[in-house]
Design a protein around this motif. Structure first.
Motif, PDB file in Angstrom:
ATOM      1  N   SER A 187     -96.442   8.855 -11.304  1.00  0.00           N
ATOM      2  CA  SER A 187     -95.726   9.842 -11.196  1.00  0.00           C
ATOM      3  C   SER A 187     -96.892  10.309 -12.116  1.00  0.00           C
ATOM      4  O   SER A 187     -96.596  11.192 -12.561  1.00  0.00           O
ATOM      5  CB  SER A 187     -94.602  10.064 -12.049  1.00  0.00           C
ATOM      6  OG  SER A 187     -94.719   9.405 -13.464  1.00  0.00           O
ATOM      7  N   SER A 232     -89.567  -0.739  -9.287  1.00  0.00           N
ATOM      8  CA  SER A 232     -88.614   0.246  -8.916  1.00  0.00           C
ATOM      9  C   SER A 232     -87.851   1.301 -10.056  1.00  0.00           C
ATOM     10  O   SER A 232     -87.274   2.097  -9.634  1.00  0.00           O
ATOM     11  CB  SER A 232     -87.337  -0.094  -7.641  1.00  0.00           C
ATOM     12  OG  SER A 232     -87.277  -1.855  -8.779  1.00  0.00           O
ATOM     13  N   TYR A 270     -90.304   3.487 -11.637  1.00  0.00           N
ATOM     14  CA  TYR A 270     -90.773   5.102 -10.800  1.00  0.00           C
ATOM     15  C   TYR A 270     -89.538   4.437  -9.568  1.00  0.00           C
ATOM     16  O   TYR A 270     -89.789   4.355  -8.448  1.00  0.00           O
ATOM     17  CB  TYR A 270     -92.071   4.521 -10.196  1.00  0.00           C
ATOM     18  CG  TYR A 270     -93.435   4.436 -11.237  1.00  0.00           C
ATOM     19  CD1 TYR A 270     -93.128   5.851 -11.637  1.00  0.00           C
ATOM     20  CD2 TYR A 270     -93.395   3.261 -11.170  1.00  0.00           C
ATOM     21  CE1 TYR A 270     -94.548   5.175 -12.906  1.00  0.00           C
ATOM     22  CE2 TYR A 270     -94.171   3.405 -12.696  1.00  0.00           C
ATOM     23  CZ  TYR A 270     -95.103   4.568 -12.948  1.00  0.00           C
ATOM     24  OH  TYR A 270     -95.612   4.253 -13.969  1.00  0.00           O
ATOM     25  N   PRO A 271     -88.462   4.613  -9.043  1.00  0.00           N
ATOM     26  CA  PRO A 271     -87.308   4.951  -8.203  1.00  0.00           C
ATOM     27  C   PRO A 271     -87.712   5.351  -7.318  1.00  0.00           C
ATOM     28  O   PRO A 271     -87.081   5.561  -5.704  1.00  0.00           O
ATOM     29  CB  PRO A 271     -86.322   6.121  -9.744  1.00  0.00           C
ATOM     30  CG  PRO A 271     -86.228   6.600 -10.225  1.00  0.00           C
ATOM     31  CD  PRO A 271     -87.555   5.717 -10.885  1.00  0.00           C
ATOM     32  N   ASP A 272     -88.681   6.460  -7.094  1.00  0.00           N
ATOM     33  CA  ASP A 272     -88.870   7.740  -6.369  1.00  0.00           C
ATOM     34  C   ASP A 272     -90.259   6.754  -5.355  1.00  0.00           C
ATOM     35  O   ASP A 272     -90.469   7.454  -4.600  1.00  0.00           O
ATOM     36  CB  ASP A 272     -89.444   8.868  -6.183  1.00  0.00           C
ATOM     37  CG  ASP A 272     -88.160   9.454  -6.995  1.00  0.00           C
ATOM     38  OD1 ASP A 272     -87.331   9.559  -6.932  1.00  0.00           O
ATOM     39  OD2 ASP A 272     -88.716  10.868  -7.627  1.00  0.00           O
ATOM     40  N   GLY A 273     -90.111   5.659  -5.588  1.00  0.00           N
ATOM     41  CA  GLY A 273     -90.910   4.349  -5.381  1.00  0.00           C
ATOM     42  C   GLY A 273     -92.897   5.152  -5.393  1.00  0.00           C
ATOM     43  O   GLY A 273     -93.765   4.890  -4.381  1.00  0.00           O
ATOM     44  N   PHE A 274     -93.061   5.976  -6.027  1.00  0.00           N
ATOM     45  CA  PHE A 274     -94.808   6.150  -6.155  1.00  0.00           C
ATOM     46  C   PHE A 274     -94.800   6.921  -7.882  1.00  0.00           C
ATOM     47  O   PHE A 274     -93.735   6.874  -8.382  1.00  0.00           O
ATOM     48  CB  PHE A 274     -94.956   7.125  -5.394  1.00  0.00           C
ATOM     49  CG  PHE A 274     -94.093   9.060  -5.836  1.00  0.00           C
ATOM     50  CD1 PHE A 274     -94.594   9.677  -7.037  1.00  0.00           C
ATOM     51  CD2 PHE A 274     -93.056   9.096  -4.532  1.00  0.00           C
ATOM     52  CE1 PHE A 274     -93.431  10.410  -6.881  1.00  0.00           C
ATOM     53  CE2 PHE A 274     -92.245  10.724  -4.944  1.00  0.00           C
ATOM     54  CZ  PHE A 274     -92.505  10.835  -6.325  1.00  0.00           C
TER      55      PHE A 274
END
Length: 175
Positions: A159, A150, A153-157
């Motif tokens: 990169s 988390s 990849y704070p956006d949840g996916f």
């Protein structure tokens, strides 16, 4: 940047001292690469730079004592730094598996390599030896896995590109 892989997996520290199969093989590969490196520099294609090494070894020494592993690791570091002319050696701490199952947080224990390697990398006696990753320690619990991914990849996916039919999701457990 040149990357030369001089090692192979599943080795014990005893094979990494002079006369040991892993060390002798790595030195032979290094010497071959060094001849090409020197020839490229002499021909003007490259300029001389730093020689860095990365060390990830220790899971196969899960039953070694600290004394035995420490003595061999000291010899190994000195051989690598001297005979391979390393400017710096980075250490990636191994998992601490005791049972060999490698699937439970209970297996993440302080084996000899996990005691010796941080000690050496923190010692002033080895100023060109560094701990470069402790990621294996973060992944020893479900909360550590969740926290790592988390934060990365704070956006949840992820990169990087995935196949359009991928069902890959961010890991949240050791499994």
């Amino acid at each position: 940047v040149w990357v030369v892989n001089c090692a192979y997996g599943g080795t014990t520290i005893g094979t990494w001292i002079e006369g040991g199969n892993s060390y002798e093989r790595a030195l032979a590969i290094y010497n071959c690469a060094a001849k090409t490196y020197d020839a490229e520099i002499n021909s003007g294609h490259y300029t001389k730079a730093k020689v860095l090494g990365i060390w990830l070894q220790g899971e196969s020494n899960r039953t070694s004592t600290v004394e035995v592993y420490s003595t061999a690791f000291d010899k190994c570091v000195n051989l690598l730094m001297g005979n391979m002319h390393l400017d710096k050696l980075g250490v990636i701490i191994p998992r601490g598996v005791k049972s060999g199952l490698q699937n439970s947080w209970q297996d993440l224990v302080l084996t000899a390599p996990r005691i010796v390697q941080p000690y050496f990398t923190g010692s002033k006696d080895y100023e060109n030896l560094y701990m470069v990753s402790r990621a294996n320690e973060l992944w020893g619990t479900d909360s550590g896995v969740t926290e790592y991914f988390s934060e990365k990849y704070p956006d949840g996916f992820f990169s990087y590109p995935l196949r359009s039919n991928s069902t890959l999701v961010l890991p949240t457990t050791v499994a």
